[in-house]
Design a protein around this motif. Structure first.
Motif, PDB file in Angstrom:
ATOM      1  N   HIS A  11       0.832  -1.201   0.000  1.00 13.42           N
ATOM      2  CA  HIS A  11       0.000   0.000   0.000  1.00 13.42           C
ATOM      3  C   HIS A  11       0.869   1.254   0.000  1.00 13.42           C
ATOM      4  O   HIS A  11       0.620   2.204  -0.745  1.00 13.42           O
ATOM      5  CB  HIS A  11      -0.916  -0.015   1.223  1.00 13.42           C
ATOM      6  CG  HIS A  11      -1.905   1.109   1.280  1.00 13.42           C
ATOM      7  ND1 HIS A  11      -3.005   1.164   0.464  1.00 13.42           N
ATOM      8  CD2 HIS A  11      -1.938   2.232   2.043  1.00 13.42           C
ATOM      9  CE1 HIS A  11      -3.687   2.269   0.721  1.00 13.42           C
ATOM     10  NE2 HIS A  11      -3.053   2.937   1.675  1.00 13.42           N
ATOM     11  N   GLU A  12       1.902   1.246   0.843  1.00 10.96           N
ATOM     12  CA  GLU A  12       2.810   2.392   0.890  1.00 10.96           C
ATOM     13  C   GLU A  12       3.547   2.562  -0.436  1.00 10.96           C
ATOM     14  O   GLU A  12       3.731   3.681  -0.918  1.00 10.96           O
ATOM     15  CB  GLU A  12       3.828   2.201   2.023  1.00 10.96           C
ATOM     16  CG  GLU A  12       3.212   2.263   3.409  1.00 10.96           C
ATOM     17  CD  GLU A  12       4.235   1.990   4.500  1.00 10.96           C
ATOM     18  OE1 GLU A  12       5.428   1.888   4.164  1.00 10.96           O
ATOM     19  OE2 GLU A  12       3.844   1.880   5.671  1.00 10.96           O
ATOM     20  N   ALA A  37       2.010  -5.298  -9.557  1.00  7.96           N
ATOM     21  CA  ALA A  37       1.793  -6.711  -9.210  1.00  7.96           C
ATOM     22  C   ALA A  37       0.952  -6.871  -7.942  1.00  7.96           C
ATOM     23  O   ALA A  37       1.314  -7.598  -7.006  1.00  7.96           O
ATOM     24  CB  ALA A  37       3.130  -7.429  -9.058  1.00  7.96           C
ATOM     25  N   VAL A  38      -0.171  -6.149  -7.902  1.00  5.38           N
ATOM     26  CA  VAL A  38      -1.106  -6.266  -6.778  1.00  5.38           C
ATOM     27  C   VAL A  38      -2.502  -6.500  -7.330  1.00  5.38           C
ATOM     28  O   VAL A  38      -2.740  -6.414  -8.539  1.00  5.38           O
ATOM     29  CB  VAL A  38      -1.098  -4.982  -5.907  1.00  5.38           C
ATOM     30  CG1 VAL A  38       0.257  -4.763  -5.285  1.00  5.38           C
ATOM     31  CG2 VAL A  38      -1.511  -3.760  -6.726  1.00  5.38           C
ATOM     32  N   SER A  39      -3.440  -6.781  -6.451  1.00  2.00           N
ATOM     33  CA  SER A  39      -4.818  -6.988  -6.882  1.00  2.00           C
ATOM     34  C   SER A  39      -5.478  -5.656  -7.228  1.00  2.00           C
ATOM     35  O   SER A  39      -5.012  -4.587  -6.806  1.00  2.00           O
ATOM     36  CB  SER A  39      -5.617  -7.673  -5.766  1.00  2.00           C
ATOM     37  OG  SER A  39      -5.753  -6.802  -4.655  1.00  2.00           O
ATOM     38  N   TYR A  44      -7.113  -0.057  -6.014  1.00  2.00           N
ATOM     39  CA  TYR A  44      -8.244   0.862  -5.859  1.00  2.00           C
ATOM     40  C   TYR A  44      -8.182   1.590  -4.522  1.00  2.00           C
ATOM     41  O   TYR A  44      -8.408   2.796  -4.439  1.00  2.00           O
ATOM     42  CB  TYR A  44      -9.563   0.087  -5.975  1.00  2.00           C
ATOM     43  CG  TYR A  44     -10.789   0.923  -5.724  1.00  2.00           C
ATOM     44  CD1 TYR A  44     -11.278   1.783  -6.708  1.00  2.00           C
ATOM     45  CD2 TYR A  44     -11.464   0.866  -4.503  1.00  2.00           C
ATOM     46  CE1 TYR A  44     -12.402   2.566  -6.477  1.00  2.00           C
ATOM     47  CE2 TYR A  44     -12.581   1.640  -4.263  1.00  2.00           C
ATOM     48  CZ  TYR A  44     -13.045   2.487  -5.259  1.00  2.00           C
ATOM     49  OH  TYR A  44     -14.149   3.258  -5.022  1.00  2.00           O
ATOM     50  N   ARG A  45      -7.840   0.860  -3.437  1.00  2.00           N
ATOM     51  CA  ARG A  45      -7.745   1.486  -2.112  1.00  2.00           C
ATOM     52  C   ARG A  45      -6.647   2.546  -2.080  1.00  2.00           C
ATOM     53  O   ARG A  45      -6.805   3.596  -1.457  1.00  2.00           O
ATOM     54  CB  ARG A  45      -7.495   0.414  -1.045  1.00  2.00           C
ATOM     55  CG  ARG A  45      -8.715  -0.435  -0.718  1.00  2.00           C
ATOM     56  CD  ARG A  45      -8.489  -1.269   0.527  1.00  2.00           C
ATOM     57  NE  ARG A  45      -7.468  -2.288   0.320  1.00  2.00           N
ATOM     58  CZ  ARG A  45      -7.705  -3.493  -0.176  1.00  2.00           C
ATOM     59  NH1 ARG A  45      -8.943  -3.840  -0.533  1.00  2.00           N
ATOM     60  NH2 ARG A  45      -6.731  -4.377  -0.321  1.00  2.00           N
ATOM     61  N   ASN A  52      -8.053  11.206  -1.243  1.00  2.00           N
ATOM     62  CA  ASN A  52      -8.287  11.859   0.044  1.00  2.00           C
ATOM     63  C   ASN A  52      -7.135  12.783   0.419  1.00  2.00           C
ATOM     64  O   ASN A  52      -7.329  13.802   1.081  1.00  2.00           O
ATOM     65  CB  ASN A  52      -8.487  10.811   1.141  1.00  2.00           C
ATOM     66  CG  ASN A  52      -9.766  10.019   0.973  1.00  2.00           C
ATOM     67  OD1 ASN A  52     -10.719  10.501   0.369  1.00  2.00           O
ATOM     68  ND2 ASN A  52      -9.782   8.792   1.472  1.00  2.00           N
ATOM     69  N   LEU A  53      -5.924  12.417  -0.006  1.00  2.00           N
ATOM     70  CA  LEU A  53      -4.748  13.242   0.289  1.00  2.00           C
ATOM     71  C   LEU A  53      -4.657  14.460  -0.612  1.00  2.00           C
ATOM     72  O   LEU A  53      -3.828  15.343  -0.397  1.00  2.00           O
ATOM     73  CB  LEU A  53      -3.472  12.400   0.137  1.00  2.00           C
ATOM     74  CG  LEU A  53      -3.279  11.278   1.165  1.00  2.00           C
ATOM     75  CD1 LEU A  53      -2.101  10.393   0.766  1.00  2.00           C
ATOM     76  CD2 LEU A  53      -3.048  11.861   2.552  1.00  2.00           C
ATOM     77  N   GLY A  54      -5.492  14.505  -1.659  1.00  2.00           N
ATOM     78  CA  GLY A  54      -5.517  15.666  -2.543  1.00  2.00           C
ATOM     79  C   GLY A  54      -4.509  15.625  -3.671  1.00  2.00           C
ATOM     80  O   GLY A  54      -4.274  16.644  -4.324  1.00  2.00           O
ATOM     81  N   ILE A  55      -3.897  14.454  -3.934  1.00  2.00           N
ATOM     82  CA  ILE A  55      -2.922  14.372  -5.025  1.00  2.00           C
ATOM     83  C   ILE A  55      -3.511  13.719  -6.263  1.00  2.00           C
ATOM     84  O   ILE A  55      -2.830  13.591  -7.285  1.00  2.00           O
ATOM     85  CB  ILE A  55      -1.650  13.614  -4.577  1.00  2.00           C
ATOM     86  CG1 ILE A  55      -1.985  12.179  -4.182  1.00  2.00           C
ATOM     87  CG2 ILE A  55      -0.975  14.336  -3.431  1.00  2.00           C
ATOM     88  CD1 ILE A  55      -0.761  11.335  -3.888  1.00  2.00           C
TER      89      ILE A  55
END
Length: 444
Positions: A11-12, A37-39, A44-45, A52-55
């Motif tokens: 995620h990071e 290489a992620v789902s 999406y998350r 939400n962070l505005g970027i």
């Protein structure tokens, strides 16, 4: 546990990948998932958090795009893109101009000759299905909002694309869209007025920290150099594991490590925590030092009780722009003093305060009593307070346009708490009564 650690790391990594993208780059969840290489769900998350962070923003007919994060509080101005979201509209033409700021809006309920005097560049004309007026507004450098769900001509759409000025269609009528835009402007003003932890932390350029292996001598040296009394203790990943202060190491040798003296598992707060919430956290926990962490639990700064309280006082001295429900309720009440100089408040029950039955809402009664308690406590002690607990008794109903008097009486006061009794009466008859215990946020 290992899987959870991997998920957090992925995620990071996704967020860092998005942050490193060039501004203006389009982002596809499926493409992002394939590249990293992620789902699809993990990708999406990450995109939603970046939003939400505005970027990252999602634009109609364009998709998800990497954007430059706007500094908080720079401007309360809306953009044409904001208007699209506010009025639940869709763009008929000129989509490339959605990022332009909106300086004012005009309602086109007049003849063209009179209308042209009010249309300026970067304004928004709210009008119905009048193609000639649409063209006129675009030629004057203004965007167009077509109400009633109507469209516009092909020529107007082509002109909008050429000038990069949006033509927006909304199913709502003119009054409704004007109200929605005005409400959004007030909401933005309210948000701007509410100070967050990041507003203070970003002003502090240097973060002074210690490691678990640091010595008492290093702590004292850092304290003398910085003038600070307490410090965060971080691990090798810059995550907060404790706090330690000068008082914790008094009379200890300089070569002793701080490991046994530090307080482990300290209370922390995030950058998006409101300053008022930070003050309450420090009050309830009985602390005067609060480490600030980011979304990855890494240290980004710290706050002291003194800094929080001073910033809250400064915020109260700013112009009060925008009105919350509490302000709307309380603004109708006047402050007076009796022969002994004690505060009391009086005002009228407006239709907005009523229930469907025409009597005053119990929530409004509670709000009136809480505000009068805060005002009275401030008048008596000079401190600001937050509500600890409240016992309320509703004696009889009050109806619209009745005049009421709110009378606070001090029962008990100390450095930390203030207990008051509040009575609301109408024509000398008791309406409601409450006993409130308030906690001071200024002690420490």
């Amino acid at each position: 546990m290992d899987n959870q650690g991997d998920a957090v790391t992925k995620h990071e990594q996704l967020l860092q990948h998005i942050e490193n993208l060039k501004v203006g780059s389009k982002i596809s969840v499926r493409k992002l998932a394939k590249e990293m290489a992620v789902s699809d769900g993990t990708a999406y998350r990450a995109v939603k958090e970046a939003e939400n962070l505005g970027i990252v923003i999602t634009k109609e007919r364009i998709g998800t795009v990497r954007v430059e994060k706007k500094p908080r509080g720079i401007s309360e101005q809306l953009t044409f893109g904001d208007v699209v979201d506010i009025v639940e509209g869709h763009v008929l033409g000129g989509a490339n101009g959605l990022d332009k700021p909106l300086h004012k809006y005009i309602i086109g309920a007049m003849k063209i000759d009179a209308m042209i005097r009010y249309i300026d560049a970067d304004s928004l004309l709210i009008v119905g299905n009048r193609d000639d007026v649409h063209s006129l507004a675009l030629e004057q450098g203004a965007g167009v909002l077509v109400t009633g769900g109507f469209g516009t001509s092909r020529e107007v759409k082509e002109l909008a694309d050429k000038l990069d000025l949006p033509v927006i269609s909304s199913r709502h009528d003119t009054f409704t869209v004007a109200y929605m835009i005005n409400r959004a402007i007030f909401d933005r003003l309210i948000k701007k007025k509410i100070m967050l932890v990041e507003d203070i932390v970003e002003r502090k350029p240097r973060i002074n920290t210690l490691k678990i292996s640091s010595t008492v001598g290093e702590l004292l040296s850092l304290s003398r150099e910085s003038g600070e009394q307490r410090f965060s203790v971080t691990d090798e990943w810059n995550r907060v594991i404790g706090i330690v202060g000068r008082r914790d190491v008094e009379d200890l040798p300089d070569d002793q490590t701080i490991e046994k003296m530090m307080i482990r598992g300290p209370v922390t707060a995030g950058l998006q925590t409101s300053l008022a919430s930070a003050a309450q956290i420090m009050m309830w926990e009985g602390i005067d030092f609060l480490p600030i962490i980011d979304r990855n639990r890494k240290l980004v700064g710290s706050l002291t009780r003194k800094e929080v309280l001073q910033s809250l006082r400064d915020a109260r001295n700013q112009p009060q722009l925008g009105e919350t429900f509490d302000h709307l309720i309380w603004n109708g009440f006047a402050e007076e003093r009796d022969e002994e100089g004690k505060l009391f408040f009086h005002g009228f029950i407006t239709p907005q305060m009523a229930t469907d039955l025409g009597t005053i809402s119990e929530g409004v009664i509670s709000t009136l009593m809480m505000h009068s308690a805060f005002k009275a406590a401030k008048d008596i002690t000079g401190n600001d307070h937050v509500l600890d607990n409240m016992s309320t008794y509703f004696v009889r109903p009050v109806q619209i346009e009745d005049s009421v008097i709110v009378t606070p009486r001090l029962l008990e006061s100390s450095r930390r708490t203030c207990k008051l009794e509040i009575e609301i009466s109408h024509q000398g008859t008791l309406v409601a009564k409450a006993v409130l215990m308030l906690q001071s946020i200024d002690h420490g």
